[in-house]
Motif scaffolding. Sequence first.
Motif, PDB file in Angstrom:
ATOM      1  N   ILE A 284       0.840  -1.195   0.000  1.00  0.00           N
ATOM      2  CA  ILE A 284       0.000   0.000   0.000  1.00  0.00           C
ATOM      3  C   ILE A 284       0.877   1.246   0.000  1.00  0.00           C
ATOM      4  O   ILE A 284       0.579   2.223  -0.689  1.00  0.00           O
ATOM      5  N   ALA A 285       1.978   1.216   0.737  1.00  0.00           N
ATOM      6  CA  ALA A 285       2.924   2.340   0.730  1.00  0.00           C
ATOM      7  C   ALA A 285       3.483   2.558  -0.674  1.00  0.00           C
ATOM      8  O   ALA A 285       3.608   3.702  -1.136  1.00  0.00           O
ATOM      9  N   LYS A 286       3.790   1.473  -1.354  1.00  0.00           N
ATOM     10  CA  LYS A 286       4.290   1.552  -2.736  1.00  0.00           C
ATOM     11  C   LYS A 286       3.213   2.139  -3.658  1.00  0.00           C
ATOM     12  O   LYS A 286       3.504   2.976  -4.518  1.00  0.00           O
ATOM     13  N   PHE A 287       1.967   1.727  -3.464  1.00  0.00           N
ATOM     14  CA  PHE A 287       0.850   2.239  -4.256  1.00  0.00           C
ATOM     15  C   PHE A 287       0.664   3.745  -4.017  1.00  0.00           C
ATOM     16  O   PHE A 287       0.489   4.507  -4.968  1.00  0.00           O
ATOM     17  N   ILE A 288       0.721   4.176  -2.758  1.00  0.00           N
ATOM     18  CA  ILE A 288       0.561   5.595  -2.440  1.00  0.00           C
ATOM     19  C   ILE A 288       1.683   6.403  -3.079  1.00  0.00           C
ATOM     20  O   ILE A 288       1.443   7.483  -3.629  1.00  0.00           O
ATOM     21  N   GLN A 289       2.901   5.892  -3.038  1.00  0.00           N
ATOM     22  CA  GLN A 289       4.041   6.570  -3.661  1.00  0.00           C
ATOM     23  C   GLN A 289       3.813   6.723  -5.165  1.00  0.00           C
ATOM     24  O   GLN A 289       4.088   7.766  -5.739  1.00  0.00           O
ATOM     25  N   TRP A 290       3.306   5.681  -5.806  1.00  0.00           N
ATOM     26  CA  TRP A 290       3.013   5.723  -7.244  1.00  0.00           C
ATOM     27  C   TRP A 290       1.894   6.727  -7.527  1.00  0.00           C
ATOM     28  O   TRP A 290       1.972   7.507  -8.470  1.00  0.00           O
ATOM     29  N   LEU A 291       0.866   6.741  -6.691  1.00  0.00           N
ATOM     30  CA  LEU A 291      -0.307   7.565  -6.912  1.00  0.00           C
ATOM     31  C   LEU A 291      -0.037   9.048  -6.701  1.00  0.00           C
ATOM     32  O   LEU A 291      -0.683   9.884  -7.323  1.00  0.00           O
ATOM     33  N   CYS A 292       0.934   9.395  -5.873  1.00  0.00           N
ATOM     34  CA  CYS A 292       1.153  10.806  -5.533  1.00  0.00           C
ATOM     35  C   CYS A 292       1.547  11.660  -6.737  1.00  0.00           C
ATOM     36  O   CYS A 292       1.347  12.866  -6.723  1.00  0.00           O
ATOM     37  N   ASN A 293       2.073  11.067  -7.795  1.00  0.00           N
ATOM     38  CA  ASN A 293       2.476  11.827  -8.981  1.00  0.00           C
ATOM     39  C   ASN A 293       1.407  11.836 -10.071  1.00  0.00           C
ATOM     40  O   ASN A 293       1.639  12.365 -11.147  1.00  0.00           O
ATOM     41  N   LYS A 294       0.267  11.263  -9.795  1.00  0.00           N
ATOM     42  CA  LYS A 294      -0.793  11.151 -10.795  1.00  0.00           C
ATOM     43  C   LYS A 294      -1.837  12.243 -10.581  1.00  0.00           C
ATOM     44  O   LYS A 294      -2.020  12.741  -9.478  1.00  0.00           O
ATOM     45  N   PRO A 295      -2.561  12.617 -11.650  1.00  0.00           N
ATOM     46  CA  PRO A 295      -3.611  13.629 -11.499  1.00  0.00           C
ATOM     47  C   PRO A 295      -4.756  13.096 -10.639  1.00  0.00           C
ATOM     48  O   PRO A 295      -5.012  11.895 -10.612  1.00  0.00           O
ATOM     49  N   PRO A 296      -5.464  13.981  -9.936  1.00  0.00           N
ATOM     50  CA  PRO A 296      -6.515  13.548  -9.015  1.00  0.00           C
ATOM     51  C   PRO A 296      -7.688  12.837  -9.685  1.00  0.00           C
ATOM     52  O   PRO A 296      -8.409  12.095  -9.046  1.00  0.00           O
ATOM     53  N   TYR A 297      -7.885  13.071 -10.973  1.00  0.00           N
ATOM     54  CA  TYR A 297      -9.019  12.463 -11.678  1.00  0.00           C
ATOM     55  C   TYR A 297      -8.658  11.125 -12.322  1.00  0.00           C
ATOM     56  O   TYR A 297      -9.438  10.568 -13.080  1.00  0.00           O
ATOM     57  N   LEU A 298      -7.497  10.581 -11.998  1.00  0.00           N
ATOM     58  CA  LEU A 298      -7.024   9.327 -12.583  1.00  0.00           C
ATOM     59  C   LEU A 298      -7.997   8.181 -12.334  1.00  0.00           C
ATOM     60  O   LEU A 298      -8.533   8.037 -11.243  1.00  0.00           O
ATOM     61  N   ARG A 299      -8.210   7.381 -13.361  1.00  0.00           N
ATOM     62  CA  ARG A 299      -8.981   6.145 -13.237  1.00  0.00           C
ATOM     63  C   ARG A 299      -8.091   5.028 -13.741  1.00  0.00           C
ATOM     64  O   ARG A 299      -7.539   5.110 -14.824  1.00  0.00           O
ATOM     65  N   ALA A 300      -7.950   4.006 -12.947  1.00  0.00           N
ATOM     66  CA  ALA A 300      -7.091   2.887 -13.322  1.00  0.00           C
ATOM     67  C   ALA A 300      -7.720   1.600 -12.821  1.00  0.00           C
ATOM     68  O   ALA A 300      -8.553   1.607 -11.927  1.00  0.00           O
ATOM     69  N   SER A 301      -7.312   0.507 -13.422  1.00  0.00           N
ATOM     70  CA  SER A 301      -7.828  -0.781 -12.949  1.00  0.00           C
ATOM     71  C   SER A 301      -6.849  -1.348 -11.922  1.00  0.00           C
ATOM     72  O   SER A 301      -5.644  -1.216 -12.050  1.00  0.00           O
ATOM     73  N   ILE A 302      -7.413  -1.960 -10.913  1.00  0.00           N
ATOM     74  CA  ILE A 302      -6.629  -2.546  -9.827  1.00  0.00           C
ATOM     75  C   ILE A 302      -6.783  -4.059  -9.906  1.00  0.00           C
ATOM     76  O   ILE A 302      -7.896  -4.571  -9.966  1.00  0.00           O
ATOM     77  N   ARG A 303      -5.668  -4.764  -9.938  1.00  0.00           N
ATOM     78  CA  ARG A 303      -5.716  -6.236  -9.977  1.00  0.00           C
ATOM     79  C   ARG A 303      -5.561  -6.808  -8.581  1.00  0.00           C
ATOM     80  O   ARG A 303      -4.792  -6.291  -7.778  1.00  0.00           O
ATOM     81  N   SER A 304      -6.264  -7.873  -8.332  1.00  0.00           N
ATOM     82  CA  SER A 304      -6.168  -8.537  -7.043  1.00  0.00           C
ATOM     83  C   SER A 304      -4.808  -9.218  -6.916  1.00  0.00           C
ATOM     84  O   SER A 304      -4.264  -9.736  -7.886  1.00  0.00           O
ATOM     85  N   SER A 305      -4.261  -9.199  -5.735  1.00  0.00           N
ATOM     86  CA  SER A 305      -2.967  -9.810  -5.479  1.00  0.00           C
ATOM     87  C   SER A 305      -3.062 -11.317  -5.535  1.00  0.00           C
ATOM     88  O   SER A 305      -4.045 -11.905  -5.095  1.00  0.00           O
ATOM     89  N   ARG A 306      -2.045 -11.965  -6.073  1.00  0.00           N
ATOM     90  CA  ARG A 306      -2.013 -13.429  -6.141  1.00  0.00           C
ATOM     91  C   ARG A 306      -1.890 -14.038  -4.751  1.00  0.00           C
ATOM     92  O   ARG A 306      -2.377 -15.116  -4.484  1.00  0.00           O
ATOM     93  N   ASP A 307      -1.179 -13.342  -3.871  1.00  0.00           N
ATOM     94  CA  ASP A 307      -0.940 -13.896  -2.547  1.00  0.00           C
ATOM     95  C   ASP A 307      -1.866 -13.286  -1.508  1.00  0.00           C
ATOM     96  O   ASP A 307      -1.565 -13.256  -0.331  1.00  0.00           O
ATOM     97  N   LYS A 308      -3.021 -12.802  -1.922  1.00  0.00           N
ATOM     98  CA  LYS A 308      -4.004 -12.258  -0.978  1.00  0.00           C
ATOM     99  C   LYS A 308      -4.382 -13.361   0.011  1.00  0.00           C
ATOM    100  O   LYS A 308      -4.660 -14.477  -0.353  1.00  0.00           O
ATOM    101  N   GLY A 309      -4.388 -12.981   1.242  1.00  0.00           N
ATOM    102  CA  GLY A 309      -4.727 -13.962   2.271  1.00  0.00           C
ATOM    103  C   GLY A 309      -3.514 -14.450   3.037  1.00  0.00           C
ATOM    104  O   GLY A 309      -3.638 -15.038   4.082  1.00  0.00           O
ATOM    105  N   PHE A 310      -2.324 -14.174   2.529  1.00  0.00           N
ATOM    106  CA  PHE A 310      -1.119 -14.575   3.250  1.00  0.00           C
ATOM    107  C   PHE A 310      -0.564 -13.365   3.948  1.00  0.00           C
ATOM    108  O   PHE A 310      -0.480 -12.289   3.398  1.00  0.00           O
ATOM    109  N   LEU A 311      -0.163 -13.510   5.163  1.00  0.00           N
ATOM    110  CA  LEU A 311       0.374 -12.386   5.930  1.00  0.00           C
ATOM    111  C   LEU A 311       1.833 -12.578   6.220  1.00  0.00           C
ATOM    112  O   LEU A 311       2.378 -13.578   6.346  1.00  0.00           O
TER     113      LEU A 311
END
Length: 117
Positions: free
Chosen positions: A90-117
């Motif tokens: 999520i920190a990596k995502f926020i870093q990526w998002l901070c340089n994008k325009p506020p009206y950005l629309r993008a598709s988000i893919r589910s993580s392959r390892d969702k559910g593992f901590l």
Amino acid sequence: MRGRIKKKKIADQEQHYQEHVQTEYLCQLCLRPTTKAQRDKHHLIPKSRGGVETVILHKLCQQQIHALLTETQLERHYSTIEALRSHPEIAKFIQWLCNKPPYLRASIRSSRDKGFL
């Protein structure tokens, strides 16, 4: 798209964004302004787990959280904004998002390892 046409499209999107920002809310996760169409309420503890407290997030931020984390993980380990920001993906995502325009629309893919901590 290149040159003049692309610049016009970007200018039109910025103008459209400025026209539709009535009451500006900040996304609690990425701290960027959101339009009414792009905001979502996020339950810090999932509603299915008895959570009632909500925060305003970008739809993209909300989608990213749910793509990476299960409801159990959200309830046990990521029930605060600070905890969510500390998650490496999520920190990596926020870093990526901070340089994008506020009206950005993008598709988000589910993580392959969702559910593992």
